[in-house]
Design an enzyme around this catalytic site. Structure first.
Site, PDB file in Angstrom:
ATOM      1  CG  HIS A  28      -9.255   2.560   6.231  1.00 41.04           C
ATOM      2  ND1 HIS A  28      -7.860   2.410   7.784  1.00 41.04           N
ATOM      3  CD2 HIS A  28      -8.843   1.872   5.850  1.00 41.04           C
ATOM      4  CE1 HIS A  28      -7.563   1.256   7.588  1.00 41.04           C
ATOM      5  NE2 HIS A  28      -6.948   0.934   5.958  1.00 41.04           N
ATOM      6  CD  GLU A  29     -10.581   0.764   2.635  1.00 39.62           C
ATOM      7  OE1 GLU A  29     -10.087   0.878   1.565  1.00 39.62           O
ATOM      8  OE2 GLU A  29     -10.537  -0.020   3.148  1.00 39.62           O
TER       9      GLU A  29
ATOM     10  CG  HIS B 142      -5.726   3.169   2.322  1.00 40.26           C
ATOM     11  ND1 HIS B 142      -3.948   3.105   2.557  1.00 40.26           N
ATOM     12  CD2 HIS B 142      -6.440   2.190   3.088  1.00 40.26           C
ATOM     13  CE1 HIS B 142      -4.261   1.665   3.261  1.00 40.26           C
ATOM     14  NE2 HIS B 142      -6.209   1.358   4.080  1.00 40.26           N
TER      15      HIS B 142
ATOM     16  CD  GLU C 132      -4.430  -0.882   5.969  1.00 42.04           C
ATOM     17  OE1 GLU C 132      -5.170  -0.861   6.613  1.00 42.04           O
ATOM     18  OE2 GLU C 132      -4.432  -1.439   4.513  1.00 42.04           O
TER      19      GLU C 132
END
Length: 295
Positions: free
Chosen positions: A145-146, A149, A206
């Site tokens: 997920h990070e 980004h 997100e």
């Protein structure tokens, strides 16, 4: 401070080719829209240089406080091993990522947090590992997920949208003054509206990071269903979260529903990475009793 480069350039390019070969089929994996043109309002790579400087400063400060875990710390070894598996499947999402000097470090803090700065600078806090008792699959979901980004350049996108919003608000105030109204009032109302809009932009980022991260983790052999268990765990420790419309993160239930919606796209990738059929995959078992098996 000692940090490591996770891969040489030749190894990264070779693994990138492998990842590309596995993602050639257009029907495979998650589908997302093209990256926002708003990121073009920020000079290409500008945030990467700033992020690298900030990352170095953060690590130095942590080291001075004895909060930077050493290279031989078991959790650092674990995090870097997971990152090494994820990165090859991250590279196809952004051509610039092939040039990034990837780093992973662990900071001693009770914060339930992790991040990946533009340029592949990853940090985990001991708080997220210890409080949530993250399994390797759950760590991979957080890390994916990070990383997503950074790959999707959400930082540059938000900066660009902020620039555009500020210009629009100022232009509206000047127009109001031209018409004989109080420009300060118009500017105040416009700024408040822009702030709420930016929260919405952040929630969209997100969601996109969630599904791109699932794709990366699945291809690397980590169970996407761990995302459901992860957010159930987060729900237990984050009961006093702000209302959804005032948060940069989607509500937990919405997030879980969105993750489940993409199982048909990512579970076949996971099964193939594990070398088994979809039918033979056992349910995902968390390491916390209150979390039910995820099927």
């Amino acid at each position: 401070m000692k940090t490591i480069k996770l891969m040489t350039m030749s190894a990264m390019l070779a693994l990138s080719a492998s990842a590309n070969a596995q993602s050639e089929a257009p029907q495979e994996g998650v589908k997302v829209e093209k990256m926002s043109v708003m990121r073009k309002l920020v000079p290409t790579g500008a945030l990467e240089g700033q992020a690298a400087q900030q990352y170095v400063q953060t690590m130095r400060e942590a080291q001075s406080k004895k909060a930077l875990a050493p290279d031989n710390h078991p959790q650092v070894i674990r995090l870097r091993a997971i990152a090494k598996k994820l990165i090859p499947y991250a590279l196809p999402w952004n051509d610039r990522a092939k040039e990034w000097q990837w780093e992973v470090n662990l900071l001693g803090s009770t914060q339930i947090n992790a991040y990946c700065m533009p340029g592949g600078k990853i940090a985990f806090y001991t708080g997220i590992l210890d409080t949530l008792k993250l399994t390797d699959d759950e760590v991979a979901i957080v890390m994916g997920h990070e990383i997503a980004h950074a790959l999707r350049e959400h930082g540059a996108e938000r900066a660009g949208k902020s620039v555009a919003a500020n210009i629009a608000v100022r232009a509206a105030a000047l127009f109001a003054e031209y018409k004989g109204y109080d420009g300060r009032v118009v500017e105040g109302v416009g700024s408040a509206g822009a702030s709420l809009a930016m929260l919405k932009f952040s929630r969209d980022d997100e969601t996109e990071a969630d599904i791109v991260g699932l794709d990366i983790a699945a291809r690397a052999g980590y169970d996407p269903r761990a995302g459901v268990a992860l957010w159930q765990k987060m729900g237990y420790v984050n009961k006093n979260s702000p209302p959804k419309w005032l948060s940069t993160h989607p509500a937990g239930k919405d997030r879980i529903n969105e993750i489940r919606k993409h199982f048909p796209e990512v579970m076949p990738l996971y099964a193939r990475a594990k070398g088994v059929s979809m039918e033979s995959l056992p349910p995902y078992k968390s390491n916390v009793k209150v979390i039910s098996d995820v099927r």
